[in-house]
Design a protein around this motif. Structure first.
Motif, PDB file in Angstrom:
ATOM      1  N   VAL A 180       0.831  -1.208   0.000  1.00 32.86           N
ATOM      2  CA  VAL A 180       0.000   0.000   0.000  1.00 32.86           C
ATOM      3  C   VAL A 180       0.864   1.256   0.000  1.00 32.86           C
ATOM      4  CG1 VAL A 180      -1.912   1.184   1.163  1.00 32.86           C
ATOM      5  CG2 VAL A 180      -1.730  -1.287   1.326  1.00 32.86           C
ATOM      6  N   SER A 181       2.113   1.153   0.458  1.00 28.03           N
ATOM      7  CA  SER A 181       2.927   2.338   0.730  1.00 28.03           C
ATOM      8  C   SER A 181       3.149   3.207  -0.504  1.00 28.03           C
ATOM      9  CB  SER A 181       4.269   1.928   1.333  1.00 28.03           C
ATOM     10  OG  SER A 181       4.998   1.107   0.438  1.00 28.03           O
ATOM     11  N   VAL A 182       3.397   2.614  -1.662  1.00 29.93           N
ATOM     12  CA  VAL A 182       3.606   3.415  -2.874  1.00 29.93           C
ATOM     13  C   VAL A 182       2.326   4.159  -3.240  1.00 29.93           C
ATOM     14  CG1 VAL A 182       4.121   3.333  -5.342  1.00 29.93           C
ATOM     15  CG2 VAL A 182       5.481   1.980  -3.735  1.00 29.93           C
ATOM     16  N   ASN A 183       1.182   3.497  -3.072  1.00 30.05           N
ATOM     17  CA  ASN A 183      -0.089   4.174  -3.330  1.00 30.05           C
ATOM     18  C   ASN A 183      -0.285   5.353  -2.381  1.00 30.05           C
ATOM     19  OD1 ASN A 183      -0.993   2.516  -5.458  1.00 30.05           O
ATOM     20  ND2 ASN A 183      -1.689   0.964  -4.019  1.00 30.05           N
ATOM     21  N   LEU A 184       0.138   5.196  -1.125  1.00 29.72           N
ATOM     22  CA  LEU A 184       0.040   6.297  -0.170  1.00 29.72           C
ATOM     23  C   LEU A 184       0.920   7.475  -0.591  1.00 29.72           C
ATOM     24  CD1 LEU A 184       0.050   4.330   3.216  1.00 29.72           C
ATOM     25  CD2 LEU A 184      -1.867   5.582   2.208  1.00 29.72           C
ATOM     26  N   ALA A 185       2.055   7.172  -1.227  1.00 26.71           N
ATOM     27  CA  ALA A 185       2.917   8.249  -1.725  1.00 26.71           C
ATOM     28  C   ALA A 185       2.312   8.917  -2.950  1.00 26.71           C
ATOM     29  CB  ALA A 185       4.297   7.687  -2.061  1.00 26.71           C
ATOM     30  N   LEU A 186       1.628   8.153  -3.780  1.00 26.87           N
ATOM     31  CA  LEU A 186       1.057   8.684  -5.023  1.00 26.87           C
ATOM     32  C   LEU A 186      -0.184   9.546  -4.793  1.00 26.87           C
ATOM     33  CD1 LEU A 186       1.256   5.599  -7.423  1.00 26.87           C
ATOM     34  CD2 LEU A 186       2.352   7.813  -7.797  1.00 26.87           C
ATOM     35  N   ILE A 187      -1.013   9.144  -3.839  1.00 20.24           N
ATOM     36  CA  ILE A 187      -2.344   9.752  -3.721  1.00 20.24           C
ATOM     37  C   ILE A 187      -2.305  11.273  -3.557  1.00 20.24           C
ATOM     38  CG2 ILE A 187      -4.336   9.916  -2.153  1.00 20.24           C
ATOM     39  CD1 ILE A 187      -4.211   6.818  -1.973  1.00 20.24           C
ATOM     40  N   PRO A 188      -1.500  11.842  -2.656  1.00 22.84           N
ATOM     41  CA  PRO A 188      -1.524  13.316  -2.521  1.00 22.84           C
ATOM     42  C   PRO A 188      -1.109  14.037  -3.801  1.00 22.84           C
ATOM     43  CG  PRO A 188      -0.390  12.299  -0.658  1.00 22.84           C
ATOM     44  CD  PRO A 188      -0.585  11.227  -1.678  1.00 22.84           C
ATOM     45  N   VAL A 189      -0.126  13.478  -4.515  1.00 24.43           N
ATOM     46  CA  VAL A 189       0.334  14.125  -5.751  1.00 24.43           C
ATOM     47  C   VAL A 189      -0.708  13.984  -6.850  1.00 24.43           C
ATOM     48  CG1 VAL A 189       2.232  14.301  -7.393  1.00 24.43           C
ATOM     49  CG2 VAL A 189       2.688  13.528  -5.063  1.00 24.43           C
ATOM     50  N   LEU A 190      -1.317  12.818  -6.956  1.00 23.96           N
ATOM     51  CA  LEU A 190      -2.375  12.627  -7.958  1.00 23.96           C
ATOM     52  C   LEU A 190      -3.543  13.583  -7.711  1.00 23.96           C
ATOM     53  CD1 LEU A 190      -2.427   8.716  -8.138  1.00 23.96           C
ATOM     54  CD2 LEU A 190      -1.654  10.266  -9.949  1.00 23.96           C
ATOM     55  N   ARG A 191      -3.881  13.782  -6.444  1.00 25.46           N
ATOM     56  CA  ARG A 191      -4.962  14.723  -6.121  1.00 25.46           C
ATOM     57  C   ARG A 191      -4.586  16.136  -6.551  1.00 25.46           C
ATOM     58  NH1 ARG A 191      -6.239  14.701  -0.119  1.00 25.46           N
ATOM     59  NH2 ARG A 191      -7.730  16.274  -0.815  1.00 25.46           N
ATOM     60  N   GLU A 192      -3.338  16.547  -6.283  1.00 27.05           N
ATOM     61  CA  GLU A 192      -2.875  17.884  -6.689  1.00 27.05           C
ATOM     62  C   GLU A 192      -2.935  18.050  -8.200  1.00 27.05           C
ATOM     63  OE1 GLU A 192       0.995  18.556  -5.168  1.00 27.05           O
ATOM     64  OE2 GLU A 192       0.392  18.535  -3.057  1.00 27.05           O
ATOM     65  N   GLN A 193      -2.684  16.979  -8.933  1.00 25.91           N
ATOM     66  CA  GLN A 193      -2.683  17.041 -10.387  1.00 25.91           C
ATOM     67  C   GLN A 193      -4.077  16.897 -11.000  1.00 25.91           C
ATOM     68  OE1 GLN A 193       0.130  14.095 -11.773  1.00 25.91           O
ATOM     69  NE2 GLN A 193       1.906  15.275 -11.095  1.00 25.91           N
TER      70      GLN A 193
END
Length: 366
Positions: A26-39
């Protein structure tokens, strides 16, 4: 009156994330989610009904969580091997219907047994999917999903070289940015330690490790002469008899306070799961690794640990030939030569794997 043929309707980008079974998936998804939301991505997550991924993801803002039936992919005999294939087939059907309804541009899978039905469901709907493999050798779930995916992103360069399909792209380890924002003073205050002794972190992974917990606790008297200890012992791993032991704090799992605790840590005693050890590497924390052996796993942690030992980031101890005196000696050497290990870690330049992964997602979606 404007012709509708000349009007370009805006459709937001949508991504489906999946992965679960352990925090490492899950950890990589946790890193991706905030940036994906910003984009500006619209984010859906497909996970299991009761796995750790639901606990970590379901309440995040801006993410819609969808649960499916799952079955574990075992390499050993179990009566559940006779029923889980039907749960997997049910999960494939659920994923296919979900993805048809959600209409994502791309699916990103971090692996684990929940991810296989999701990648298959994407393939059935002609939606491209991208897989991420953290370990030195690909796991069974990713091996099964790879024929139906567009690409496999790897952490270790050796992994990319070993994949013969031509789909592998080496991007390095994606580390959650918030882990680097911790405050050591806050971490010590949370733990109730003064900082007069070096702080040892013992971590057996989100699911815990009974062997690692037992080996640590059996040597607790000797260890506490030199270290304060924070022990992340996993689900159901707490020992009530040690709750008030001076210099020792135990938790099943830490989330919000983890960056501060890691900032305060001097040494790590850990399993050798890839996500965890690369997080320790990025933070400059010398490690004594106790990888899962081949009797309990496919041997991926042995390969991960060997790579880190060869790079000079860690020492290793063999669980199957465990020796208490060797354990204490290796921790002592690691502490005395701590600056040397940190210098090697600081010299490692991995670029920005998170940005590389985001570019790969964009390319796959387009």
């Amino acid at each position: 009156m404007t012709s509708t043929s000349n009007v370009r309707l805006y459709q937001p980008k949508r991504i489906v994330l999946t992965g679960g079974g352990s925090a490492g998936h899950v950890s990589v998804n946790l890193a991706l989610i905030p940036v994906l939301r910003e984009q500006g991505w619209s984010i859906d997550y497909i996970g299991s009904e009761n796995g750790i991924e639901k606990e970590l993801i379901a309440n995040l803002p801006g993410v819609s969580y969808h649960a499916i039936a799952t079955g574990k992919l075992r390499r050993y005999f179990s009566l559940q091997n006779f029923t889980d294939p039907f749960r997997i087939l049910k999960g494939v059907g659920q994923s296919r219907r979900l993805i048809r309804r959600l209409k994502p541009s791309v699916v990103f899978s971090k692996g684990g047994f929940v991810s296989v039905p999701v990648v298959l469901g994407a393939w059935m709907n002609r939606v491209p999917s991208l897989i991420h493999e953290s370990d030195y050798s690909p796991g069974l779930a990713n091996k099964l999903a790879l024929p139906f995916a567009s690409a496999l992103c790897t952490t270790f360069p050796e992994t990319a070289a070993s994949v013969k399909s031509g789909k592998a792209v080496q991007i390095g380890s994606v580390v959650r940015p918030e882990l680097k924002s911790g405050d050591a003073a806050r971490g010590l205050q949370f733990l109730g330690f003064t900082g007069n002794k070096p702080l040892l972190l013992a971590a057996g992974g989100s699911l815990g490790s009974r062997a690692l917990n037992d080996n640590l606790r059996r040597n607790l008297d000797a260890l506490l002469e030199q270290f304060d200890i924070v022990h992340l012992c996993g689900r159901n791993g707490l020992d009530p008899q040690l709750e008030d032991r001076a210099g020792y704090r135990q938790f099943e799992y830490v989330n919000e306070q983890l960056p501060d605790i890691l900032a305060a840590v001097d040494l790590v005693f850990s399993r050798a799961g890839s996500n965890a050890i690369f997080e320790f590497l990025s933070l400059g924390k010398p490690m004594l690794l106790c990888p899962l052996g081949r009797k309990q796993s496919r041997g991926d942690q042995l390969l991960n640990a060997d790579s880190f030992v060869r790079a000079g980031y860690a020492e290793v101890i063999d669980e199957e030939n465990w020796n208490d005196a060797e354990f204490l000696s290796k921790l002592d050497v690691l502490q005395r030569k701590r600056d040397l290990y940190i210098a090697r870690m600081n010299a490692a330049d991995s670029g920005d794997p998170l940005q590389q992964l985001l570019r790969q997602i964009e390319e796959t979606a387009s």
